[in-house]
Scaffold this motif. Structure first.
Motif, mmCIF file in Angstrom:
data_model
loop_
_atom_site.group_PDB
_atom_site.id
_atom_site.type_symbol
_atom_site.label_atom_id
_atom_site.label_comp_id
_atom_site.label_asym_id
_atom_site.label_seq_id
_atom_site.Cartn_x
_atom_site.Cartn_y
_atom_site.Cartn_z
ATOM 1 N N UNK A 103 0.831 -1.203 0.000
ATOM 2 C CA UNK A 103 0.000 0.000 0.000
ATOM 3 C C UNK A 103 0.868 1.257 0.000
ATOM 4 N N UNK A 104 1.935 1.237 0.794
ATOM 5 C CA UNK A 104 2.853 2.377 0.838
ATOM 6 C C UNK A 104 3.524 2.587 -0.514
ATOM 7 N N UNK A 105 3.921 1.496 -1.154
ATOM 8 C CA UNK A 105 4.551 1.590 -2.473
ATOM 9 C C UNK A 105 3.576 2.176 -3.494
ATOM 10 N N UNK A 224 10.095 15.182 -8.056
ATOM 11 C CA UNK A 224 9.385 14.263 -7.166
ATOM 12 C C UNK A 224 9.609 12.794 -7.543
ATOM 13 N N UNK A 225 10.010 12.549 -8.786
ATOM 14 C CA UNK A 225 10.204 11.177 -9.237
ATOM 15 C C UNK A 225 11.352 10.454 -8.523
ATOM 16 N N UNK A 226 12.186 11.182 -7.766
ATOM 17 C CA UNK A 226 13.274 10.508 -7.046
ATOM 18 C C UNK A 226 12.729 9.510 -6.027
ATOM 19 N N UNK A 227 11.481 9.710 -5.592
ATOM 20 C CA UNK A 227 10.896 8.796 -4.607
ATOM 21 C C UNK A 227 10.437 7.490 -5.243
ATOM 22 N N UNK A 228 10.479 7.417 -6.581
ATOM 23 C CA UNK A 228 10.226 6.133 -7.230
ATOM 24 C C UNK A 228 11.330 5.133 -6.891
ATOM 25 N N UNK A 229 12.554 5.638 -6.661
ATOM 26 C CA UNK A 229 13.695 4.753 -6.426
ATOM 27 C C UNK A 229 13.502 3.900 -5.170
ATOM 28 N N UNK A 231 10.767 3.293 -3.625
ATOM 29 C CA UNK A 231 9.548 2.504 -3.784
ATOM 30 C C UNK A 231 9.826 1.236 -4.590
ATOM 31 N N UNK A 232 10.573 1.360 -5.685
ATOM 32 C CA UNK A 232 10.873 0.189 -6.504
ATOM 33 C C UNK A 232 11.857 -0.747 -5.807
ATOM 34 N N UNK A 233 12.775 -0.194 -5.007
ATOM 35 C CA UNK A 233 13.684 -1.053 -4.246
ATOM 36 C C UNK A 233 12.913 -1.895 -3.233
ATOM 37 N N UNK A 234 11.960 -1.254 -2.529
ATOM 38 C CA UNK A 234 11.136 -1.988 -1.570
ATOM 39 C C UNK A 234 10.271 -3.026 -2.288
ATOM 40 N N UNK A 235 9.724 -2.647 -3.446
ATOM 41 C CA UNK A 235 8.916 -3.589 -4.226
ATOM 42 C C UNK A 235 9.759 -4.786 -4.657
ATOM 43 N N UNK A 236 10.986 -4.519 -5.098
ATOM 44 C CA UNK A 236 11.875 -5.605 -5.494
ATOM 45 C C UNK A 236 12.168 -6.544 -4.344
ATOM 46 N N UNK A 237 12.362 -5.991 -3.129
ATOM 47 C CA UNK A 237 12.613 -6.830 -1.959
ATOM 48 C C UNK A 237 11.429 -7.731 -1.643
ATOM 49 N N UNK A 238 10.206 -7.183 -1.753
ATOM 50 C CA UNK A 238 9.014 -7.994 -1.480
ATOM 51 C C UNK A 238 8.855 -9.092 -2.540
#
Length: 255
Positions: A103-105, A224-229, A231-238
């Protein structure tokens, strides 16, 4: 906004045409089917609110084809992640913390500006005394954002920010009049001295003798797109964790 909520009528009781048709085919309880369908369609109910806070989802303010492609790809991924979070299943059955992280991602991908606003303010405040010069220097058909306060006709104190259209390029006084106001300067303090009847300023709730306390302009800050980084790292970990758990479950099932 209204269109997307209109779509929800197909799955939510008491209308729920699609849900009731599905229930008739499957033989299930119509109301229960409708509520389950609403739960699965929750992302459709949330999406219109995101339009209000991230107008890029409506292709507003995108100046380059690459920006359009990025928004489409990122928003599609965000929708899939949100669906996985609300249904509790991604590559494997999600743990509670994984659903919360998804949800956070999804929120970060949909509205990265939220986190940037917490770090850097979106606007810089310029002194109101320079409003005429600021209005003259702004691009054609742009808008000016003002902080104002005063007492309205009901005797209530008003303090708010309003955005007024300036219209075509020209002198600062003329562009402010296009926005519906004339101003006066009293020892460096700027007040509304004239109000155009049914003009943008009056429709925005401004009144005579309201003080303009600041002119707000877009701040120069990080994209603002720097916060995609993160988010995608956390998504990759999950994804790694769930794929590993999925392989373990498959191996146990085969055994």
């Amino acid at each position: 906004f209204v269109f997307y909520f209109g779509i929800m009528a197909d799955v939510t009781p008491p209308v729920g045409l699609a849900s009731f048709a599905a229930a008739a085919i499957s033989g299930a309880d119509p109301m229960k089917t409708g509520f389950v369908a609403f739960f699965y369609s929750m992302r459709t109910a949330v999406l219109p609110f995101l339009f209000l806070f991230n107008t890029q989802l409506l292709m507003i303010g995108l100046d380059h084809p690459v920006d359009v492609v990025v928004v489409i790809i990122v928003s599609t991924i965000a929708m899939l992640v949100f669906a996985a979070a609300t249904q509790g299943y991604f590559f494997a059955r999600s743990k509670l913390w994984e659903s919360a992280a998804l949800l956070l991602i999804a929120f970060t991908l949909f509205r990265p500006g939220f986190w940037l606003d917490m770090i850097e303010p979106p606007y810089d405040n310029l002194p109101a005394s320079t409003i005429i010069e600021d209005a003259a220097n702004m691009p054609e058909n742009s808008s000016i954002l003002l902080d104002v306060n005063g007492i309205n006709i009901e005797g209530e104190e008003v303090s708010k920010s309003v955005m007024l259209p300036l219209g075509p390029a020209g002198a600062g006084e003329d562009r402010l009049y296009n926005a519906g106001i004339g101003i006066r300067n009293e020892d460096g303090r700027i007040y509304i001295d004239d109000l155009v009847f049914s003009g943008p300023a009056e429709k925005a709730g401004l009144d005579f003798d309201f003080e303009i306390t600041a002119v707000k302009v877009q701040a120069d800050r990080l994209p603002k797109e720097v916060f995609f980084i993160p988010a995608f790292l956390l998504l990759g970990g999950i994804i790694v964790l769930q794929r590993r758990r999925q392989r373990t479950e498959d191996a146990l099932g085969t055994a």
